[in-house]
Scaffold this motif. Sequence first.
Motif, short mmCIF file in Angstrom:
data_model
loop_
_atom_site.label_atom_id
_atom_site.label_comp_id
_atom_site.label_asym_id
_atom_site.label_seq_id
_atom_site.Cartn_x
_atom_site.Cartn_y
_atom_site.Cartn_z
N GLY A 138 0.79 -1.22 0.00
CA GLY A 138 0.00 0.00 0.00
C GLY A 138 0.82 1.27 0.00
N LEU A 139 2.15 1.14 -0.09
CA LEU A 139 3.01 2.33 -0.03
C LEU A 139 2.85 3.20 -1.28
N GLY A 140 2.70 2.56 -2.42
CA GLY A 140 2.54 3.32 -3.66
C GLY A 140 1.29 4.17 -3.63
N ARG A 141 0.19 3.59 -3.17
CA ARG A 141 -1.06 4.35 -3.10
C ARG A 141 -0.92 5.51 -2.12
N ALA A 196 -4.08 2.11 -16.49
CA ALA A 196 -4.67 1.19 -15.53
C ALA A 196 -5.01 1.84 -14.20
N VAL A 197 -4.34 2.96 -13.88
CA VAL A 197 -4.64 3.62 -12.60
C VAL A 197 -5.51 4.85 -12.79
N GLY A 198 -6.06 5.03 -13.98
CA GLY A 198 -7.05 6.08 -14.18
C GLY A 198 -6.64 7.25 -15.04
N LEU A 253 -2.59 -3.12 -6.72
CA LEU A 253 -1.82 -3.95 -7.65
C LEU A 253 -1.46 -3.15 -8.90
N ALA A 254 -2.43 -2.38 -9.41
CA ALA A 254 -2.15 -1.55 -10.59
C ALA A 254 -1.09 -0.50 -10.28
#
Length: 205
Positions: free
Chosen positions: A113-116, A156-158, A187-188
């Motif tokens: 969850g670090l990327g988010r 993929a992430v919007g 994941l994306a």
Amino acid sequence: MGRRLVPLTLDNLSDLPSRCRACVFWELDPVSGERARRHGRAVSEKESWVSSLLSEWGTCGQVVYVDGRPVGFVLYAPPAYVPRSDAFPTSPVSADAVQLITAWIAPASRGQGLGRTMMQSMAKDLLGRGVRAIEAFGDARSRDPMCLLPADHLLAVGFEVTRRHPAFPRLRLELRRAVSWRTDMELALDRLLGGTTPIPALRRS
């Protein structure tokens, strides 16, 4: 596991991967960048770039730490501070947007969850400064896009394509969408942040 997110400054610039600290692909135009690398000035040019942004615009990046160890970062800036963007066939970045320059999370730290968290921190910082959107030049050709983020991973992430090109499309994300990314997007985001590899990549970046 202790995790911490810190704005990029001259004090923690050295916490970026070593080749990232000498990366001036985006920070200088192609001729100046090659000259800086040839004469061993890339690190000092990077420091000058960060210093100028901090004094004239504000925070231009975030660094994420786990148990005191840096494991990822994101860099962003207004297009006026990113000379290399002018060399792309899909430039310029829109006047109401900031450019996402690059982002990366160490392989061992993905899936946590670090990327988010890092990307949402960037979005909140920019929204607080009145920025509506972020744009990026994607690489639509390579699975190892080096200094560029992969176009398909951005999609993929919007992100949405705002100017098409077979190699270097320009993509855009409204920042409010980034703030609302849910856990099912992790994941994306891991794929996106794993799409640039700072070690071999930064010879070109």
